[in-house]
Scaffold this motif. Structure first.
Motif, PDB file in Angstrom:
ATOM      1  N   ALA A  12       0.786  -1.424   0.085  1.00 18.31           N
ATOM      2  CA  ALA A  12      -0.045  -0.056   0.105  1.00 18.31           C
ATOM      3  C   ALA A  12       0.711   1.341   0.080  1.00 18.31           C
ATOM      4  CB  ALA A  12      -0.777  -0.262   1.303  1.00 18.31           C
ATOM      5  N   ALA A  13       1.979   1.142   0.664  1.00 21.35           N
ATOM      6  CA  ALA A  13       2.950   2.212   0.785  1.00 21.35           C
ATOM      7  C   ALA A  13       3.481   2.920  -0.439  1.00 21.35           C
ATOM      8  CB  ALA A  13       3.740   2.307   1.881  1.00 21.35           C
ATOM      9  N   ASP A  14       3.810   1.576  -1.129  1.00 21.24           N
ATOM     10  CA  ASP A  14       4.455   1.322  -2.447  1.00 21.24           C
ATOM     11  C   ASP A  14       3.483   2.204  -3.418  1.00 21.24           C
ATOM     12  OD1 ASP A  14       6.508   0.784  -4.267  1.00 21.24           O
ATOM     13  OD2 ASP A  14       4.999  -0.068  -5.287  1.00 21.24           O
ATOM     14  N   ARG A  15       2.125   1.763  -3.342  1.00 17.07           N
ATOM     15  CA  ARG A  15       1.419   2.104  -4.286  1.00 17.07           C
ATOM     16  C   ARG A  15       1.084   3.785  -4.067  1.00 17.07           C
ATOM     17  NH1 ARG A  15       1.938  -2.532  -5.446  1.00 17.07           N
ATOM     18  NH2 ARG A  15       0.466  -3.694  -6.514  1.00 17.07           N
ATOM     19  N   GLU A  16       1.121   4.178  -3.025  1.00 16.21           N
ATOM     20  CA  GLU A  16       1.061   5.795  -2.459  1.00 16.21           C
ATOM     21  C   GLU A  16       2.028   6.461  -3.193  1.00 16.21           C
ATOM     22  OE1 GLU A  16      -1.611   7.627  -1.445  1.00 16.21           O
ATOM     23  OE2 GLU A  16      -2.816   5.713  -0.668  1.00 16.21           O
ATOM     24  N   LYS A  17       3.419   5.942  -2.881  1.00 16.61           N
ATOM     25  CA  LYS A  17       4.452   6.386  -3.693  1.00 16.61           C
ATOM     26  C   LYS A  17       4.298   6.517  -5.096  1.00 16.61           C
ATOM     27  CE  LYS A  17       7.985   5.239  -0.389  1.00 16.61           C
ATOM     28  NZ  LYS A  17       8.977   4.121  -0.126  1.00 16.61           N
ATOM     29  N   SER A  18       3.789   5.640  -5.849  1.00 17.59           N
ATOM     30  CA  SER A  18       3.475   5.668  -7.498  1.00 17.59           C
ATOM     31  C   SER A  18       2.509   6.612  -7.680  1.00 17.59           C
ATOM     32  CB  SER A  18       2.934   4.045  -7.581  1.00 17.59           C
ATOM     33  OG  SER A  18       4.073   3.115  -7.641  1.00 17.59           O
ATOM     34  N   GLU A  59      -5.915   5.296  -9.836  1.00 17.15           N
ATOM     35  CA  GLU A  59      -5.975   3.575  -9.563  1.00 17.15           C
ATOM     36  C   GLU A  59      -4.774   3.265  -8.351  1.00 17.15           C
ATOM     37  OE1 GLU A  59      -4.735   2.434 -13.495  1.00 17.15           O
ATOM     38  OE2 GLU A  59      -6.677   2.868 -14.319  1.00 17.15           O
ATOM     39  N   TYR A  60      -3.698   3.899  -8.459  1.00 15.37           N
ATOM     40  CA  TYR A  60      -2.870   3.608  -7.362  1.00 15.37           C
ATOM     41  C   TYR A  60      -3.423   3.823  -5.997  1.00 15.37           C
ATOM     42  CZ  TYR A  60       1.229   3.432 -10.746  1.00 15.37           C
ATOM     43  OH  TYR A  60       1.887   2.682 -11.735  1.00 15.37           O
ATOM     44  N   ARG A  61      -3.943   4.765  -5.688  1.00 18.08           N
ATOM     45  CA  ARG A  61      -4.717   5.241  -4.590  1.00 18.08           C
ATOM     46  C   ARG A  61      -5.838   4.057  -4.135  1.00 18.08           C
ATOM     47  NH1 ARG A  61      -3.081  10.531  -6.059  1.00 18.08           N
ATOM     48  NH2 ARG A  61      -1.651  11.137  -4.607  1.00 18.08           N
ATOM     49  N   GLU A  62      -6.599   3.812  -5.125  1.00 19.39           N
ATOM     50  CA  GLU A  62      -7.488   2.701  -4.824  1.00 19.39           C
ATOM     51  C   GLU A  62      -7.009   1.378  -4.563  1.00 19.39           C
ATOM     52  OE1 GLU A  62      -9.720   2.772  -8.591  1.00 19.39           O
ATOM     53  OE2 GLU A  62     -10.770   4.687  -8.205  1.00 19.39           O
ATOM     54  N   GLU A  63      -5.893   1.008  -5.340  1.00 15.89           N
ATOM     55  CA  GLU A  63      -5.320  -0.230  -4.848  1.00 15.89           C
ATOM     56  C   GLU A  63      -4.839  -0.269  -3.521  1.00 15.89           C
ATOM     57  OE1 GLU A  63      -2.329  -0.947  -7.701  1.00 15.89           O
ATOM     58  OE2 GLU A  63      -4.053  -1.256  -9.108  1.00 15.89           O
ATOM     59  N   ALA A  64      -4.030   0.964  -3.082  1.00 18.81           N
ATOM     60  CA  ALA A  64      -3.637   1.215  -1.856  1.00 18.81           C
ATOM     61  C   ALA A  64      -4.678   0.988  -0.597  1.00 18.81           C
ATOM     62  CB  ALA A  64      -2.923   2.552  -1.495  1.00 18.81           C
ATOM     63  N   ALA A  65      -5.783   1.656  -0.919  1.00 18.38           N
ATOM     64  CA  ALA A  65      -6.967   1.584  -0.175  1.00 18.38           C
ATOM     65  C   ALA A  65      -7.285   0.095   0.246  1.00 18.38           C
ATOM     66  CB  ALA A  65      -8.114   2.428  -0.370  1.00 18.38           C
ATOM     67  N   LYS A  66      -7.515  -0.648  -1.047  1.00 23.48           N
ATOM     68  CA  LYS A  66      -8.023  -1.936  -0.786  1.00 23.48           C
ATOM     69  C   LYS A  66      -7.047  -2.850  -0.097  1.00 23.48           C
ATOM     70  CE  LYS A  66     -10.618  -2.371  -5.068  1.00 23.48           C
ATOM     71  NZ  LYS A  66     -10.534  -2.933  -6.644  1.00 23.48           N
ATOM     72  N   LEU A  67      -5.585  -2.552  -0.303  1.00 20.04           N
ATOM     73  CA  LEU A  67      -4.737  -3.201   0.688  1.00 20.04           C
ATOM     74  C   LEU A  67      -4.809  -3.174   1.952  1.00 20.04           C
ATOM     75  CD1 LEU A  67      -1.789  -2.769  -2.013  1.00 20.04           C
ATOM     76  CD2 LEU A  67      -2.705  -5.196  -1.242  1.00 20.04           C
ATOM     77  N   ARG A  68      -5.139  -1.723   2.315  1.00 15.34           N
ATOM     78  CA  ARG A  68      -5.073  -1.361   3.823  1.00 15.34           C
ATOM     79  C   ARG A  68      -6.462  -1.978   4.404  1.00 15.34           C
ATOM     80  NH1 ARG A  68      -3.134   3.601   1.833  1.00 15.34           N
ATOM     81  NH2 ARG A  68      -0.850   3.849   2.552  1.00 15.34           N
ATOM     82  N   GLU A  69      -7.376  -2.347   3.619  1.00 12.70           N
ATOM     83  CA  GLU A  69      -8.690  -2.842   3.980  1.00 12.70           C
ATOM     84  C   GLU A  69      -8.476  -4.458   4.296  1.00 12.70           C
ATOM     85  OE1 GLU A  69     -11.563  -1.685   1.206  1.00 12.70           O
ATOM     86  OE2 GLU A  69     -11.361   0.293   1.750  1.00 12.70           O
TER      87      GLU A  69
END
Length: 77
Positions: A12-18, A59-69
């Motif tokens: 998730a942190a990597d997706r936020e960086k992306s 899309e990266y932020r959506e993926e990060a949110a899903k991972l955190r959930e």
């Protein structure tokens, strides 16, 4: 393969960086599109690229949110 909560948070942190990198790319594209020294073709290409970069950031932020959930990435990603 099952990911640990720590691994999911790292992803998730990597997706936020992306997402942040894509935001910077969008801003760069917007600047190039607004630059009167660029040709109309370059300006149009820059506008298009900025739009793609914004879409990627979303899309990266959506993926990060899903991972955190706790959603496990699978074949549908």
């Amino acid at each position: 393969m099952r990911l640990s909560r720590r691994e999911m948070n790292e992803l998730a942190a990597d997706r936020e960086k992306s997402a942040a990198r894509s935001d910077r790319a969008a801003a760069s594209g917007d600047a190039a599109a607004a630059d009167p020294n660029n040709s109309p073709t370059i300006q149009a290409q820059a506008r298009t690229a900025a739009g793609f970069a914004r879409s990627h950031a979303r899309e990266y932020r959506e993926e990060a949110a899903k991972l955190r959930e706790g959603y496990m990435p699978g074949e549908d990603w």
